[in-house]
Enzyme design. Sequence first.
Site, PDB file in Angstrom:
ATOM      1  CG  ASP A 189     -13.784  10.374  -7.355  1.00  0.00           C
ATOM      2  OD1 ASP A 189     -13.036  11.366  -7.272  1.00  0.00           O
ATOM      3  OD2 ASP A 189     -13.354   9.227  -7.547  1.00  0.00           O
ATOM      4  CG  ASN A 221     -10.680  -2.627  -5.251  1.00  0.00           C
ATOM      5  OD1 ASN A 221     -10.440  -1.732  -6.060  1.00  0.00           O
ATOM      6  ND2 ASN A 221     -11.553  -2.485  -4.272  1.00  0.00           N
ATOM      7  CG  HIS A 260     -11.405   1.393  -6.905  1.00  0.00           C
ATOM      8  ND1 HIS A 260     -11.082   1.203  -5.581  1.00  0.00           N
ATOM      9  CD2 HIS A 260     -10.663   2.468  -7.280  1.00  0.00           C
ATOM     10  CE1 HIS A 260     -10.212   2.104  -5.190  1.00  0.00           C
ATOM     11  NE2 HIS A 260      -9.932   2.892  -6.212  1.00  0.00           N
ATOM     12  CD  GLU A 309     -14.198   0.377  -3.845  1.00  0.00           C
ATOM     13  OE1 GLU A 309     -13.432  -0.365  -4.479  1.00  0.00           O
ATOM     14  OE2 GLU A 309     -13.808   1.134  -2.927  1.00  0.00           O
TER      15      GLU A 309
HETATM   16  C1  F6R Z   1      -9.639   9.218  -6.616  1.00  0.00           C
HETATM   17  C2  F6R Z   1     -10.220   8.068  -7.339  1.00  0.00           C
HETATM   18  C3  F6R Z   1      -9.688   6.681  -7.135  1.00  0.00           C
HETATM   19  C4  F6R Z   1      -8.200   6.564  -7.458  1.00  0.00           C
HETATM   20  C5  F6R Z   1      -7.698   5.136  -7.255  1.00  0.00           C
HETATM   21  C6  F6R Z   1      -6.194   5.036  -7.405  1.00  0.00           C
HETATM   22  O1  F6R Z   1     -10.282  10.429  -6.999  1.00  0.00           O
HETATM   23  O2  F6R Z   1     -11.160   8.240  -8.057  1.00  0.00           O
HETATM   24  O3  F6R Z   1     -10.423   5.788  -7.924  1.00  0.00           O
HETATM   25  O4  F6R Z   1      -7.961   6.945  -8.781  1.00  0.00           O
HETATM   26  O5  F6R Z   1      -8.042   4.682  -5.982  1.00  0.00           O
HETATM   27  O6  F6R Z   1      -5.597   5.765  -6.370  1.00  0.00           O
HETATM   28  P1  F6R Z   1      -4.052   6.093  -6.352  1.00  0.00           P
HETATM   29  O7  F6R Z   1      -3.743   6.859  -7.583  1.00  0.00           O
HETATM   30  O8  F6R Z   1      -3.820   6.893  -5.108  1.00  0.00           O
HETATM   31  O9  F6R Z   1      -3.350   4.769  -6.340  1.00  0.00           O
END
Ligand code: F6R
Length: 241
Positions: free
Chosen positions: A66, A133, A135, A140
């Site tokens: 992403d 959450n 995701h 989401e």
């Molecule tokens: C970031 C991404 C997000 C993160 C997720 C967890 O490229 O795709 O889905 O993997 O928000 O974030 P952290 O690891 O910072 O808790």
Amino acid sequence: MELIIVKNYEEMSEKTFKIIKNVIKDKENPVISMTTGGTPRGLFKKLANAFNNDLDIEKVKFLNLDEYIGEKNAPYTVYRYMNENLFDLVSKKPLSWDYIHGDEKNIEKEIERYKNVLDNTKRDIQVLGLGVNGHIGANEPGTAFDSTIFLANHDQSTIESTANEYNIDISDAPNQMVTMGFKEILEADKVLLMVSGSKKAEAVKNVLDGPISTACPASYLRDKDNVIMIIDEDAASLLEK
Ligand code: F6R
């Protein structure tokens, strides 16, 4: 899904690193698609270290899950993260690196371009983190399970996590991201979902013990054979069994 529960953050990073290292060693031109954020920082350190020693980065093609919408070198971009946490630290260059350009004016055209890249590049590994959450990428809660690469709006909890992770004011945190959909994520030969810490325990419980529902996006991975979920004891602390 295969579930691996390890002791702590270090072991989660090490276990994930070893899986990726073996794929890189075994394949002629492995394609590794990375995620960013707090969770994989330890993994990136191990990869950078290995690439400066006996692991060959020059045969690896990198892609990304992403990218945030925003200026290319903003503190939170995947582009900047990949440079700061990998490419700037390694003396040799990868075979290729194709990322989503989140600063493109015509974002629909950029999505089309990257979709084409994904359609023509089979991934060996897709690394994922888990949102509080539930995701994955920016799929989401509420995202349909047949999603393909799209421009997503972040939930408030995700905007707050981004601000926290990159030490920026909430008003400067991005609220949109181009993300692979479930379809492209699951096309990878192996999908590695890394989770660490008690703040993710509720999400892990929903992924593994709750219903498979768009209310918890990662629950969709539960019955997929190519997914390996690597979590530490704190993240697993609310599981029933
Ligand atoms: C970031 C991404 C997000 C993160 C997720 C967890 O490229 O795709 O889905 O993997 O928000 O974030 P952290 O690891 O910072 O808790």
